[in-house]
Design a protein around this motif. Sequence first.
Motif, PDB file in Angstrom:
ATOM      1  N   ASP A 111       0.814  -1.221   0.000  1.00 33.65           N
ATOM      2  CA  ASP A 111       0.000   0.000   0.000  1.00 33.65           C
ATOM      3  C   ASP A 111       0.843   1.264   0.000  1.00 33.65           C
ATOM      4  OD1 ASP A 111       0.835  -0.536   2.635  1.00 33.65           O
ATOM      5  OD2 ASP A 111      -0.911   0.426   3.523  1.00 33.65           O
ATOM      6  N   PHE A 112       2.027   1.225   0.610  1.00 35.65           N
ATOM      7  CA  PHE A 112       2.835   2.442   0.604  1.00 35.65           C
ATOM      8  C   PHE A 112       3.700   2.566  -0.628  1.00 35.65           C
ATOM      9  CE2 PHE A 112       1.008   3.977   4.283  1.00 35.65           C
ATOM     10  CZ  PHE A 112       1.422   5.301   4.420  1.00 35.65           C
ATOM     11  N   GLU A 113       3.825   1.520  -1.407  1.00 34.83           N
ATOM     12  CA  GLU A 113       4.351   1.692  -2.757  1.00 34.83           C
ATOM     13  C   GLU A 113       3.392   2.573  -3.553  1.00 34.83           C
ATOM     14  OE1 GLU A 113       6.832  -1.841  -4.609  1.00 34.83           O
ATOM     15  OE2 GLU A 113       4.966  -2.576  -3.752  1.00 34.83           O
ATOM     16  N   ALA A 114       2.092   2.354  -3.362  1.00 34.73           N
ATOM     17  CA  ALA A 114       1.091   3.178  -4.048  1.00 34.73           C
ATOM     18  C   ALA A 114       1.196   4.629  -3.599  1.00 34.73           C
ATOM     19  CB  ALA A 114      -0.317   2.638  -3.791  1.00 34.73           C
ATOM     20  N   GLN A 115       1.418   4.851  -2.300  1.00 28.28           N
ATOM     21  CA  GLN A 115       1.603   6.215  -1.805  1.00 28.28           C
ATOM     22  C   GLN A 115       2.856   6.832  -2.412  1.00 28.28           C
ATOM     23  OE1 GLN A 115      -0.339   7.999   0.197  1.00 28.28           O
ATOM     24  NE2 GLN A 115      -1.769   6.489   1.025  1.00 28.28           N
ATOM     25  N   ALA A 116       3.910   6.029  -2.553  1.00 28.17           N
ATOM     26  CA  ALA A 116       5.139   6.530  -3.171  1.00 28.17           C
ATOM     27  C   ALA A 116       4.904   6.886  -4.631  1.00 28.17           C
ATOM     28  CB  ALA A 116       6.253   5.486  -3.047  1.00 28.17           C
ATOM     29  N   LEU A 117       4.144   6.062  -5.349  1.00 25.30           N
ATOM     30  CA  LEU A 117       3.810   6.376  -6.738  1.00 25.30           C
ATOM     31  C   LEU A 117       3.066   7.707  -6.814  1.00 25.30           C
ATOM     32  CD1 LEU A 117       2.579   2.846  -7.910  1.00 25.30           C
ATOM     33  CD2 LEU A 117       4.698   3.975  -8.601  1.00 25.30           C
ATOM     34  N   VAL A 152       5.553   3.168   5.501  1.00 24.94           N
ATOM     35  CA  VAL A 152       6.730   3.934   5.091  1.00 24.94           C
ATOM     36  C   VAL A 152       7.185   3.414   3.733  1.00 24.94           C
ATOM     37  CG1 VAL A 152       9.148   4.489   5.596  1.00 24.94           C
ATOM     38  CG2 VAL A 152       7.493   4.316   7.471  1.00 24.94           C
ATOM     39  N   ALA A 153       7.563   4.305   2.840  1.00 23.35           N
ATOM     40  CA  ALA A 153       8.129   3.911   1.549  1.00 23.35           C
ATOM     41  C   ALA A 153       9.000   5.035   1.018  1.00 23.35           C
ATOM     42  CB  ALA A 153       7.026   3.577   0.538  1.00 23.35           C
ATOM     43  N   GLY A 154       9.901   4.665   0.109  1.00 19.93           N
ATOM     44  CA  GLY A 154      10.746   5.646  -0.552  1.00 19.93           C
ATOM     45  C   GLY A 154      10.443   5.690  -2.035  1.00 19.93           C
ATOM     46  N   LEU A 155      10.950   6.717  -2.696  1.00 21.78           N
ATOM     47  CA  LEU A 155      10.794   6.872  -4.141  1.00 21.78           C
ATOM     48  C   LEU A 155      12.102   7.434  -4.678  1.00 21.78           C
ATOM     49  CD1 LEU A 155       8.507   6.610  -6.333  1.00 21.78           C
ATOM     50  CD2 LEU A 155       8.252   9.078  -6.139  1.00 21.78           C
ATOM     51  N   VAL A 156      12.775   6.668  -5.531  1.00 19.60           N
ATOM     52  CA  VAL A 156      14.065   7.103  -6.063  1.00 19.60           C
ATOM     53  C   VAL A 156      13.974   7.249  -7.575  1.00 19.60           C
ATOM     54  CG1 VAL A 156      15.359   6.055  -4.174  1.00 19.60           C
ATOM     55  CG2 VAL A 156      14.939   4.734  -6.252  1.00 19.60           C
ATOM     56  N   ARG A 157      14.815   8.113  -8.125  1.00 22.03           N
ATOM     57  CA  ARG A 157      14.812   8.408  -9.555  1.00 22.03           C
ATOM     58  C   ARG A 157      16.055   7.792 -10.193  1.00 22.03           C
ATOM     59  NH1 ARG A 157      10.976  10.008 -13.282  1.00 22.03           N
ATOM     60  NH2 ARG A 157      11.918  11.213 -14.982  1.00 22.03           N
ATOM     61  N   ALA A 158      15.845   6.986 -11.229  1.00 23.04           N
ATOM     62  CA  ALA A 158      16.971   6.384 -11.951  1.00 23.04           C
ATOM     63  C   ALA A 158      16.519   6.019 -13.357  1.00 23.04           C
ATOM     64  CB  ALA A 158      17.474   5.134 -11.223  1.00 23.04           C
ATOM     65  N   PRO A 164       9.618   3.007  -6.785  1.00 23.37           N
ATOM     66  CA  PRO A 164       9.180   2.942  -5.396  1.00 23.37           C
ATOM     67  C   PRO A 164       9.958   1.884  -4.625  1.00 23.37           C
ATOM     68  CG  PRO A 164       7.585   1.853  -6.800  1.00 23.37           C
ATOM     69  CD  PRO A 164       8.632   2.438  -7.711  1.00 23.37           C
ATOM     70  N   VAL A 165      10.250   2.183  -3.376  1.00 22.61           N
ATOM     71  CA  VAL A 165      10.986   1.257  -2.509  1.00 22.61           C
ATOM     72  C   VAL A 165      10.115   0.967  -1.295  1.00 22.61           C
ATOM     73  CG1 VAL A 165      13.096   0.839  -1.196  1.00 22.61           C
ATOM     74  CG2 VAL A 165      13.171   2.263  -3.265  1.00 22.61           C
ATOM     75  N   SER A 324      -0.963   2.631 -13.605  1.00 23.03           N
ATOM     76  CA  SER A 324      -1.773   1.839 -14.532  1.00 23.03           C
ATOM     77  C   SER A 324      -1.828   2.464 -15.914  1.00 23.03           C
ATOM     78  CB  SER A 324      -3.199   1.694 -13.976  1.00 23.03           C
ATOM     79  OG  SER A 324      -3.198   1.011 -12.743  1.00 23.03           O
ATOM     80  N   ARG A 325      -1.853   3.793 -15.972  1.00 26.07           N
ATOM     81  CA  ARG A 325      -1.898   4.481 -17.271  1.00 26.07           C
ATOM     82  C   ARG A 325      -0.581   4.340 -18.027  1.00 26.07           C
ATOM     83  NH1 ARG A 325      -4.297   8.892 -13.994  1.00 26.07           N
ATOM     84  NH2 ARG A 325      -6.561   8.926 -14.353  1.00 26.07           N
ATOM     85  N   SER A 326       0.538   4.457 -17.293  1.00 27.81           N
ATOM     86  CA  SER A 326       1.851   4.505 -17.961  1.00 27.81           C
ATOM     87  C   SER A 326       2.893   3.727 -17.164  1.00 27.81           C
ATOM     88  CB  SER A 326       2.303   5.960 -18.124  1.00 27.81           C
ATOM     89  OG  SER A 326       1.355   6.728 -18.835  1.00 27.81           O
ATOM     90  N   PRO A 327       2.822   2.399 -17.158  1.00 25.22           N
ATOM     91  CA  PRO A 327       3.784   1.610 -16.376  1.00 25.22           C
ATOM     92  C   PRO A 327       5.241   1.876 -16.754  1.00 25.22           C
ATOM     93  CG  PRO A 327       1.971   0.232 -17.168  1.00 25.22           C
ATOM     94  CD  PRO A 327       1.840   1.549 -17.857  1.00 25.22           C
ATOM     95  N   ARG A 328       5.479   2.286 -18.003  1.00 26.81           N
ATOM     96  CA  ARG A 328       6.866   2.467 -18.455  1.00 26.81           C
ATOM     97  C   ARG A 328       7.576   3.611 -17.743  1.00 26.81           C
ATOM     98  NH1 ARG A 328       3.477   4.827 -22.049  1.00 26.81           N
ATOM     99  NH2 ARG A 328       3.967   6.899 -22.868  1.00 26.81           N
ATOM    100  N   PHE A 329       6.817   4.507 -17.108  1.00 25.22           N
ATOM    101  CA  PHE A 329       7.433   5.624 -16.395  1.00 25.22           C
ATOM    102  C   PHE A 329       7.888   5.243 -14.988  1.00 25.22           C
ATOM    103  CE2 PHE A 329       4.602   8.516 -19.148  1.00 25.22           C
ATOM    104  CZ  PHE A 329       5.576   8.589 -20.128  1.00 25.22           C
ATOM    105  N   PHE A 330       7.601   4.009 -14.572  1.00 27.70           N
ATOM    106  CA  PHE A 330       7.914   3.589 -13.207  1.00 27.70           C
ATOM    107  C   PHE A 330       8.727   2.300 -13.227  1.00 27.70           C
ATOM    108  CE2 PHE A 330       3.959   5.975 -13.082  1.00 27.70           C
ATOM    109  CZ  PHE A 330       4.220   6.905 -12.090  1.00 27.70           C
ATOM    110  N   GLY A 331       9.814   2.292 -12.490  1.00 29.66           N
ATOM    111  CA  GLY A 331      10.641   1.095 -12.403  1.00 29.66           C
ATOM    112  C   GLY A 331      10.123   0.176 -11.327  1.00 29.66           C
TER     113      GLY A 331
END
Length: 341
Positions: A111-117, A152-158, A164-165, A324-331
């Motif tokens: 659920d907190f991966e979703a919050q990170a997204l 708790v979750a993190g969100l990193v850019r690469a 999402p972490v 769901s709209r654009s999975p390619r934008f998320f690792g």
Amino acid sequence: MALNRNGADALKFPILIGDIGGTNARFAILIDAYAEPKLFPVVQTADFPNIDEAIQADVLDKTSIQPKSAVLAVAGPIDGDEIDLTNCPWVVRPKQMIESLGIEEIIVLNDFEAQALAISSLKEGSRTQIGGGIVREGASRAVLGPGTGLGVAGLVRARNMWIPVAGEGGHVDLGPRTDRDYQIWPHLKTIEGRVSGEQVLCGRGLVNLYNAVCAVRSDESVHSTPAEITEAAVNQKDEAAVETVDLFATYLGRLAGDIALIFMARGGVFIGGGIFQRIIPILKQDHIRAAFEDKAPHSALMAEIPLYVVTEPLAALAGLAAFSRSPRFFGLETNGRRWVA
């Protein structure tokens, strides 16, 4: 069966999205990549024996739209074909859901991966800043939120993607710092002798803290639910409740600072969850910010990191919709978390 597939694979519309917590479950359907989610009434998890019956009654029985895919966020670790929720008796069985609900493909996230997204693209009007700090674009972000539990979750850019972490950061140790803390801590209920973040910073944690504050003050504990405590504090009806909510916010600021250091979250730390939103009117923002920054020897670093309260009530669904709209934008790694008919 669970597939070893990349999260960038496109999903078939219509897509059912769901945010399943310990107390409430929220569902919506995305007709296509451009439509706003079609929302359904909030479900109380206690009203249904399992998620399958909740989806059937709350969604499928109320629309002629048959989802082809589902992206579900659940409050608990995802390990195998049977997923236990941490604070709810539901067990999510994707294989069974595919057979019983007619859905072709299911992805299950924390659920907190979703919050990170969600915080990858949270609009200005959906957040309120506490104190100073400047967002560094592309820097890591973090989110935490008290609800039935503490997520708790993190969100990193690469590689031009947001990743999402997930984790169980709500169960880290929470220790006393001030003289008042040392008075309160002996009265807190523990789990096998330890006080975790979730023992204080969630719904039942708020009750735990309130009872401990009452014990120190030699006051009678007259409230037994988080709603009663927050209502009494917001309306200044009970001094113990007022102190409890103030300490709750301070401790949450303190833990948010720890999470900021763990993720080096120069893109901001975001506090979500319904409990925190309810106490916004009486928050002592300077107390929260001071607790957030009080991280010697890195207080100067912390002063540069922005802290936000998420005011969007359906942030998790917004995050699921974005993915769901654009999975390619998320690792988003879906190995072991994606099932197909």
